[in-house]
Design an enzyme around this catalytic site. Sequence first.
Site, PDB file in Angstrom:
ATOM      1  N   SER A 184       0.801  -1.227   0.000  1.00 44.14           N
ATOM      2  CA  SER A 184       0.000   0.000   0.000  1.00 44.14           C
ATOM      3  C   SER A 184       0.831   1.273   0.000  1.00 44.14           C
ATOM      4  O   SER A 184       0.346   2.307  -0.446  1.00 44.14           O
ATOM      5  CB  SER A 184      -0.971  -0.010   1.178  1.00 44.14           C
ATOM      6  N   HIS A 243      -5.515  -3.197  -2.953  1.00 44.44           N
ATOM      7  CA  HIS A 243      -5.189  -2.257  -4.031  1.00 44.44           C
ATOM      8  C   HIS A 243      -5.150  -2.903  -5.411  1.00 44.44           C
ATOM      9  O   HIS A 243      -4.857  -2.223  -6.397  1.00 44.44           O
ATOM     10  CB  HIS A 243      -3.853  -1.573  -3.736  1.00 44.44           C
ATOM     11  N   LYS A 262     -12.087   0.866  -2.051  1.00 38.70           N
ATOM     12  CA  LYS A 262     -11.029   1.475  -2.873  1.00 38.70           C
ATOM     13  C   LYS A 262     -11.504   1.490  -4.327  1.00 38.70           C
ATOM     14  O   LYS A 262     -12.400   2.253  -4.660  1.00 38.70           O
ATOM     15  CB  LYS A 262      -9.715   0.769  -2.606  1.00 38.70           C
TER      16      LYS A 262
HETATM   17  C1  LIG Z   1      -6.956  -0.114   3.038  1.00 32.90           C
HETATM   18  C2  LIG Z   1      -6.337  -1.421   3.347  1.00 32.90           C
HETATM   19  C3  LIG Z   1      -6.940  -2.320   4.219  1.00 32.90           C
HETATM   20  C4  LIG Z   1      -8.151  -1.955   5.038  1.00 32.90           C
HETATM   21  O1  LIG Z   1      -9.279  -1.940   4.259  1.00 32.90           O
HETATM   22  P1  LIG Z   1     -10.516  -1.042   4.753  1.00 32.90           P
HETATM   23  O2  LIG Z   1     -11.672  -1.561   4.023  1.00 32.90           O
HETATM   24  O3  LIG Z   1     -10.159   0.371   4.392  1.00 32.90           O
HETATM   25  O4  LIG Z   1     -10.610  -1.234   6.238  1.00 32.90           O
HETATM   26  C5  LIG Z   1      -6.372  -3.567   4.380  1.00 32.90           C
HETATM   27  N1  LIG Z   1      -5.254  -3.915   3.729  1.00 32.90           N
HETATM   28  C6  LIG Z   1      -4.622  -3.059   2.907  1.00 32.90           C
HETATM   29  C7  LIG Z   1      -3.383  -3.500   2.202  1.00 32.90           C
HETATM   30  C8  LIG Z   1      -5.141  -1.786   2.694  1.00 32.90           C
HETATM   31  O5  LIG Z   1      -4.507  -0.921   1.907  1.00 32.90           O
END
Ligand SMILES: *Cc1c(COP(=O)(O)O)cnc(C)c1O
Length: 387
Positions: A178, A206, A238
């Site tokens: 991330s 992602h 996302k």
């Molecule tokens: C954003 C993210 C999460 C958490 O997901 P949410 O739905 O925002 O709680 C978990 N793992 C990674 C790699 C992320 O980037």
Amino acid sequence: MIWEELQGELDALQHAGLKRRRRTLEGPCGPQATVDGRDLISFCSNDYLGLANDPALVEAACAGARAWGVGSGASHLVSGHLAPHAALEEKLAAFTGFPRALLFSTGYMANLAIVPALVGRHDAVFADRLNHASLIDAVQLSRAENQRYPHGDLSALEHLLTASRARRKLILTDAVFSMDGDLAPLPGLLALAERFDAWLVVDDAHGFGVLGRQGRGSLAHFNLPAARRLIYMGTLGKAAGAAGAFVAAATTVIEWLEQRSRTYIFTTAGSPLVACALDASLDLIAAGDARRDHLWQLIAQWRDGVARLANARWRLLPSPTAIQPLVIGDNHETLRIAGALYERGLWVPAIRPPTVPVGSARLRVSLTAAHSAEQVGQLLDALRELA
Ligand SMILES: *Cc1c(COP(=O)(O)O)cnc(C)c1O
């Protein structure tokens, strides 16, 4: 005393350039943001396909609210599991190629469910050093032994697995990291999981919607089968543009999560209107090659432009994805550059420790299909001036 202590720690954060501050957006998520009455071009969001404010999703959410109301009223196992949730789970399973999928309220909660459900004391987790915070917390919650391997290093992982006497083993990784944007070596990880009879848990927050044929995610990107030892976690806030997450896996694994995951059982089911919006989102993702092609063009334009910046100290990470970090190094310098960009109407987040290792503070540019080539050009022009 306890108050002074807390205030002292806040002051220390401020002093170290580590104090975070929220900005309030005066409009929906998108490349054009208004903050304090000022118009900005935002390179901050994870809305990679530009779906968060898409008219089809908005319409589906409104229709969903009219048909199903706003709240689910209870947890999934009591009475909060509505038909839109059930339909969405089936659609997600079919889309990712797994027998079943299970919805969660957030990706964070999905990760906290998976690891403790599969391993405990006497077991071991083998985790990439750059894994997301939610995966790190999930390992702690599980009480399994925590073995961390250097980022993406298959031979180091192989050594750890060979030496391990743990009863059960679980390999845990982000698919797209991330804060770096690079990909985990998923085929090599799956081969090691097979060889050492380990689970492989892949967090594709992602990659889902962006990578692979029709945006089916990182496993599809590598042409990996939905193996029984694979547990796939995708988030829906996302690229999918809404909120929530899902775990896709073999039927036995999903049934076990349903029985045992505290973050599944002891929480209210997500809003049915969000499930309706996500149904529309999956259709747009599957038919979203034009959006993804535009995104790849912007990524190429950005990487090409940064390579021409005359500044040897700034380092563009080798990322093939929409996450395009430019490592500046020093916290204060990173903040200063982010501030100077902001003054020019360009909003790029400055990511600092502890989110990234000390000395690797960076601008985390995220590109989306909703950006234009002109907007990316403006960011490159401003960076050229500042370099
Ligand atoms: C954003 C993210 C999460 C958490 O997901 P949410 O739905 O925002 O709680 C978990 N793992 C990674 C790699 C992320 O980037």
